[in-house]
Design a protein around this motif. Sequence first.
Motif, PDB file in Angstrom:
ATOM      1  N   GLU A  52       0.850  -1.189   0.000  1.00  0.00           N
ATOM      2  CA  GLU A  52       0.000   0.000   0.000  1.00  0.00           C
ATOM      3  C   GLU A  52       0.881   1.232   0.000  1.00  0.00           C
ATOM      4  OE1 GLU A  52      -2.763   1.723   3.434  1.00  0.00           O
ATOM      5  OE2 GLU A  52      -3.611  -0.105   2.564  1.00  0.00           O
ATOM      6  N   MET A  53       0.464   2.274  -0.733  1.00  0.00           N
ATOM      7  CA  MET A  53       1.230   3.523  -0.740  1.00  0.00           C
ATOM      8  C   MET A  53       0.284   4.706  -0.617  1.00  0.00           C
ATOM      9  SD  MET A  53       2.308   4.294  -4.721  1.00  0.00           S
ATOM     10  CE  MET A  53       3.442   2.926  -4.791  1.00  0.00           C
ATOM     11  N   ALA A  54       0.848   5.831  -0.192  1.00  0.00           N
ATOM     12  CA  ALA A  54       0.048   7.045  -0.068  1.00  0.00           C
ATOM     13  C   ALA A  54      -0.326   7.558  -1.456  1.00  0.00           C
ATOM     14  CB  ALA A  54       0.829   8.110   0.694  1.00  0.00           C
ATOM     15  N   VAL A  55      -1.481   8.174  -1.561  1.00  0.00           N
ATOM     16  CA  VAL A  55      -1.939   8.716  -2.840  1.00  0.00           C
ATOM     17  C   VAL A  55      -0.967   9.768  -3.352  1.00  0.00           C
ATOM     18  CG1 VAL A  55      -3.766  10.073  -3.946  1.00  0.00           C
ATOM     19  CG2 VAL A  55      -4.360   8.200  -2.403  1.00  0.00           C
ATOM     20  N   GLU A  56      -0.414  10.585  -2.429  1.00  0.00           N
ATOM     21  CA  GLU A  56       0.542  11.608  -2.858  1.00  0.00           C
ATOM     22  C   GLU A  56       1.769  10.970  -3.496  1.00  0.00           C
ATOM     23  OE1 GLU A  56      -0.826  11.353   0.049  1.00  0.00           O
ATOM     24  OE2 GLU A  56      -2.041  13.175   0.321  1.00  0.00           O
ATOM     25  N   THR A  57       2.236   9.853  -2.918  1.00  0.00           N
ATOM     26  CA  THR A  57       3.381   9.144  -3.495  1.00  0.00           C
ATOM     27  C   THR A  57       3.050   8.628  -4.884  1.00  0.00           C
ATOM     28  OG1 THR A  57       4.072   8.467  -1.269  1.00  0.00           O
ATOM     29  CG2 THR A  57       5.008   7.256  -3.135  1.00  0.00           C
ATOM     30  N   ALA A  58       1.876   8.049  -5.029  1.00  0.00           N
ATOM     31  CA  ALA A  58       1.455   7.530  -6.339  1.00  0.00           C
ATOM     32  C   ALA A  58       1.342   8.651  -7.362  1.00  0.00           C
ATOM     33  CB  ALA A  58       0.119   6.801  -6.192  1.00  0.00           C
ATOM     34  N   GLU A  59       0.825   9.802  -6.952  1.00  0.00           N
ATOM     35  CA  GLU A  59       0.714  10.935  -7.883  1.00  0.00           C
ATOM     36  C   GLU A  59       2.096  11.389  -8.331  1.00  0.00           C
ATOM     37  OE1 GLU A  59      -1.563  13.819  -5.829  1.00  0.00           O
ATOM     38  OE2 GLU A  59      -3.500  12.862  -6.217  1.00  0.00           O
ATOM     39  N   GLY A  60       3.058  11.351  -7.423  1.00  0.00           N
ATOM     40  CA  GLY A  60       4.421  11.738  -7.798  1.00  0.00           C
ATOM     41  C   GLY A  60       5.014  10.793  -8.821  1.00  0.00           C
ATOM     42  N   ILE A  61       4.762   9.476  -8.662  1.00  0.00           N
ATOM     43  CA  ILE A  61       5.270   8.496  -9.635  1.00  0.00           C
ATOM     44  C   ILE A  61       4.627   8.731 -10.994  1.00  0.00           C
ATOM     45  CG2 ILE A  61       5.294   6.024 -10.195  1.00  0.00           C
ATOM     46  CD1 ILE A  61       5.461   5.491  -7.156  1.00  0.00           C
ATOM     47  N   VAL A  62       3.323   8.973 -11.008  1.00  0.00           N
ATOM     48  CA  VAL A  62       2.617   9.215 -12.270  1.00  0.00           C
ATOM     49  C   VAL A  62       3.120  10.501 -12.918  1.00  0.00           C
ATOM     50  CG1 VAL A  62       0.364   9.733 -13.300  1.00  0.00           C
ATOM     51  CG2 VAL A  62       0.574   7.913 -11.580  1.00  0.00           C
ATOM     52  N   GLU A  63       3.338  11.519 -12.113  1.00  0.00           N
ATOM     53  CA  GLU A  63       3.794  12.806 -12.664  1.00  0.00           C
ATOM     54  C   GLU A  63       5.147  12.655 -13.342  1.00  0.00           C
ATOM     55  OE1 GLU A  63       4.234  17.461 -11.236  1.00  0.00           O
ATOM     56  OE2 GLU A  63       4.042  15.863  -9.734  1.00  0.00           O
ATOM     57  N   ARG A  64       6.050  11.883 -12.750  1.00  0.00           N
ATOM     58  CA  ARG A  64       7.366  11.685 -13.364  1.00  0.00           C
ATOM     59  C   ARG A  64       7.277  10.829 -14.628  1.00  0.00           C
ATOM     60  NH1 ARG A  64       8.523  11.313  -7.847  1.00  0.00           N
ATOM     61  NH2 ARG A  64       8.467   9.023  -7.865  1.00  0.00           N
ATOM     62  N   ALA A  65       6.249   9.988 -14.705  1.00  0.00           N
ATOM     63  CA  ALA A  65       6.125   9.100 -15.865  1.00  0.00           C
ATOM     64  C   ALA A  65       5.411   9.760 -17.036  1.00  0.00           C
ATOM     65  CB  ALA A  65       5.374   7.828 -15.464  1.00  0.00           C
ATOM     66  N   LEU A  66       4.600  10.795 -16.795  1.00  0.00           N
ATOM     67  CA  LEU A  66       3.753  11.374 -17.850  1.00  0.00           C
ATOM     68  C   LEU A  66       4.546  11.850 -19.071  1.00  0.00           C
ATOM     69  CD1 LEU A  66       0.915  13.285 -15.948  1.00  0.00           C
ATOM     70  CD2 LEU A  66       0.757  11.191 -17.323  1.00  0.00           C
ATOM     71  N   PRO A  67       5.690  12.513 -18.911  1.00  0.00           N
ATOM     72  CA  PRO A  67       6.407  12.970 -20.121  1.00  0.00           C
ATOM     73  C   PRO A  67       6.783  11.847 -21.067  1.00  0.00           C
ATOM     74  CG  PRO A  67       7.221  14.091 -18.164  1.00  0.00           C
ATOM     75  CD  PRO A  67       6.329  12.997 -17.673  1.00  0.00           C
ATOM     76  N   SER A  68       6.980  10.629 -20.555  1.00  0.00           N
ATOM     77  CA  SER A  68       7.390   9.520 -21.428  1.00  0.00           C
ATOM     78  C   SER A  68       6.210   8.663 -21.873  1.00  0.00           C
ATOM     79  CB  SER A  68       8.423   8.634 -20.703  1.00  0.00           C
ATOM     80  OG  SER A  68       7.871   8.116 -19.501  1.00  0.00           O
ATOM     81  N   VAL A  69       5.005   8.984 -21.410  1.00  0.00           N
ATOM     82  CA  VAL A  69       3.804   8.231 -21.815  1.00  0.00           C
ATOM     83  C   VAL A  69       2.923   9.200 -22.588  1.00  0.00           C
ATOM     84  CG1 VAL A  69       1.886   6.793 -21.060  1.00  0.00           C
ATOM     85  CG2 VAL A  69       4.014   6.833 -19.732  1.00  0.00           C
TER      86      VAL A  69
END
Length: 983
Positions: A514-531
């Motif tokens: 389980e992870m915090a939503v803020e942590t998950a948003e940070g992972i998604v934010e870093r991935a968006l430029p390459s997706v």
Amino acid sequence: MEPAVLGGKLASSLVAPLMKKLFVTGGPGAGLVDRPVRLDRLVSFRGERRHLGEAEVRRLAGRLVGASLDSPGEPPFPADETEAVTDALTARLLALGDLDMDDVQAVRLGHQELSKQLQVRAPSATAGLSADACYFLDSVTEWACLHILEFFTRRSTFVARSLVEQARWHAELIARVDELIARVPRPDARDTAFERRYLPYVADRHNHLTIYGLDLRDSPDRWPLEVAYLSLEATTEEDPAPLPGDPAEPERAVRLPAEAALTAHERVLLRGDAGSGKTTLAQWLAVTAARDGDRMPYVLPLRTLIRAGALPSPAAFLTAVGCPLTPPEGWAERVLGAGRGLVLVDGLDEIPAAERHRTRDWLLALIRAFPGNRWLLTSRPTAVRADWLAAEGFRELTLAPMRQDDVTTFVRRWHAAAEAPEFEVRLLDSLRTKRDLARLATNPLMCGLICALHRERRGYLPTGRKELYDAALTMLLARRDRERGMEAVELSEEAQLELLQRLAYALVLSGRTEMAVETAEGIVERALPSVASAAGQGDAATVLRALVLRSGLLRRPDEGSLDFVHRTFQDYLGARYAVEEGHLDVLAGHAGDTQWEDVIRMAVAHARPGERAVLLRRLLAEDTPRLTLLALACLEHATALDPAVRAEVEARAGALVPPRSLEDARALAQAGALVLELLPGPEGLTDAQAHRVTVAASLLAESEPNGALAVLRRFREHPSLTVRRQLVGTWERFETRRYATEVLDHLDRTGLFLTCQNPAQRSAVAEMRPWNQLRLDGPHAMTDVLACVPEPDTLQELLVAYNPELTDLEPLLGFGSLRHLTLRECPSARGLGRLTALRLESLTVYGSTDLAGLNELDSLRKLIIRQQLPGARLTDSLPTGAPLRHLYLGQEATKATGLRDLSHWGTLEHLGLSSQRATAADWAEISRLPRLTSLQLHSAFFDLGRDALPVLPGVRSVQILESRPVDATGLASRFPHAEIELF
């Protein structure tokens, strides 16, 4: 004068006969016929059977008038009017023959109306009479009518005639009413006729299950709901109100069958993850309501309704969902207005977020306009906030994951519906032994997918389980929504996979699920430029929200956290990302952590052949049984691999599986649940190997009961007694009834004791096929012992051990076929002599059981006693009439008796004696046993010296239990034909 007053002046005994003379009592028309008789045929002064003429009627009238004048009291009229009154009364009586009515009509008319009819028919009768005479005449006519009607009702045919008349009248009335109803139907008659068509339509339309996203050629995507429906549980958090003065209790989870949700609550918001069975539950509620007929079900999938723009009014419910039936105008409003509706609104999460508030307003408007109905709204957990409908009285429930028993039931019903029973058992075994597969099967959607894949491959799951996960991911990420007719998702399948595997790998590295939503948003934010396909869908929070809502793989257990719906998806996607990023060293470095086992196996599935070889060699380099077995398990996923590496893994693991000794079996079990997937058999195994495999599986029962049971089930028809004893001996490690049903009841009973230690096991024994050898350990009342053997004549051998509650042995007579009895440490047992009727063949007694009555058991062939015998000689306590062939006397048995009179039992062939010292007299008794062929003695028996022992040429076997050195070679002269063994 009133008729009642006049009746007081005239005696009924006089009047009744006079009135009766006016009528005939027989003849035409007076019998039992099917219609009433007319009055003109009843009077005696008309027709063919006349008895009276006008003169006779006048004389009757004169007698009535005269009797009135002769009665006590004031005359009713002046005496000079007597003749005129008589003439007038005669005229009125004669008018009876002119009445156009029958007897039934006359009675229905009443005496007063009948009197008026006579007055009308003779209007000139009162001409010239005084007022008193007229009043008297009217009164006497009315009074005479009373007697006439009384006469009619007393006639034998009147009742039958009147009943026939009433029946005809009622029939005519009913026919007229029916005709009226047919011309002017009731307002709800058309509703009833429509509902007779609508309810079967609903039951038939929704009586099936559908698995979306499957294209397997041999697997059905629809089957009868009534066959396959599985009752799941719904849970809610309930905050109980504290009693005055008591502190508030914490919230507690309340569980109830999901289909009972609308029985307990009028309005329910049911949440559930993707594939958890929300739509299936709505269908089941509709089918059961349609069959019961107490409520009118409406199944309203929101994804269908929303396409039309405006959400439908009740009148448009059926049209909106494509129902071909046309209801009467206003029918739906009448149903809901009467509170007879069951409105099932499915899939709140399947419509755009902007439409959900409009849907809420539509639903609440319906509820307020039509109170008293039952309402169900389904949604995925994160589609709307927790209290979205709480203010409107909606109770929130959540569908719980399937339990192990639910999965078993689902698989059995699926295969029954698919008519594929031959694949059921093998799949259930796989679900029990393959942990990652079992973790996947937690809801009906995934269970259905697994069943379909298993059947598609003719009873085998893919050699590389990657195919299973690939099929599941494709279905959940894209095809399921597309095939359900929903709008295209905003994120492509590739974009969803890229984001999901980054989230999964982050969880794997952290050792968390389980992870915090803020942590998950940070992972998604870093991935968006390459997706690229996700970059244009909004910020990281928006994209993550869409991913949670539509992927079916992520969920929000609470507002601030996020996790995967199945741990196996986390491991699978995390391994996929690790391989893509080349993190093989990270994977190998965590191989010692059991939490990484599935990640490593999935990494081998995703890796290229060279990467697989590197990873497997790293596992073998650790040279531990667990990692060697992990490498072997990884071969399942290694489609392409260097043959040398494969051979090395198989050779190293081959030394471990199957285990080569019992010590190896115990060591193998230490490797954990992974072992269960690798244990073979029973095909191709020797009896010894099969035994060691069952030992290893038994040792894993505590930590992995389902997997261990699946392995042991494969050996339930094994012929080896050692294997069967192992299967019996491990019963207590499993759930009692299930193990009895799936393993024990299938065993060959030959030579096999079944041991019961507790009431649950006793109860299970009573439900199995009969056992002829039974052992009961611990305190069991005799009534319970008898109850657990429903066919008492099948029991042949009974061992009762460590039972202080066993007192009277007489109830054992209920086991009529019992031939072998052992009593071990049963200090309160009494009554051996009462068992004579059983004709026991063998008896073993350990401990301090009362031996009174032992000498009465003259059917014994085998006797083992390990406690002191009473008396001075063996014949004082042992049964002298018994044809004993086998006798064993323990250390204390002959303490007082020695072997005196042992030779009495010349039938003895086998003799066992414990550690007491022997005298010359003892050996003399032994030497007088003509049939003795086998001896089992303690080394102390030879303390007399070799030369003092008699020669026993008939003995063929001598077993010596050593407590001190014995010269076996020197004894050969004493036992010239025996094989001497030292123990």
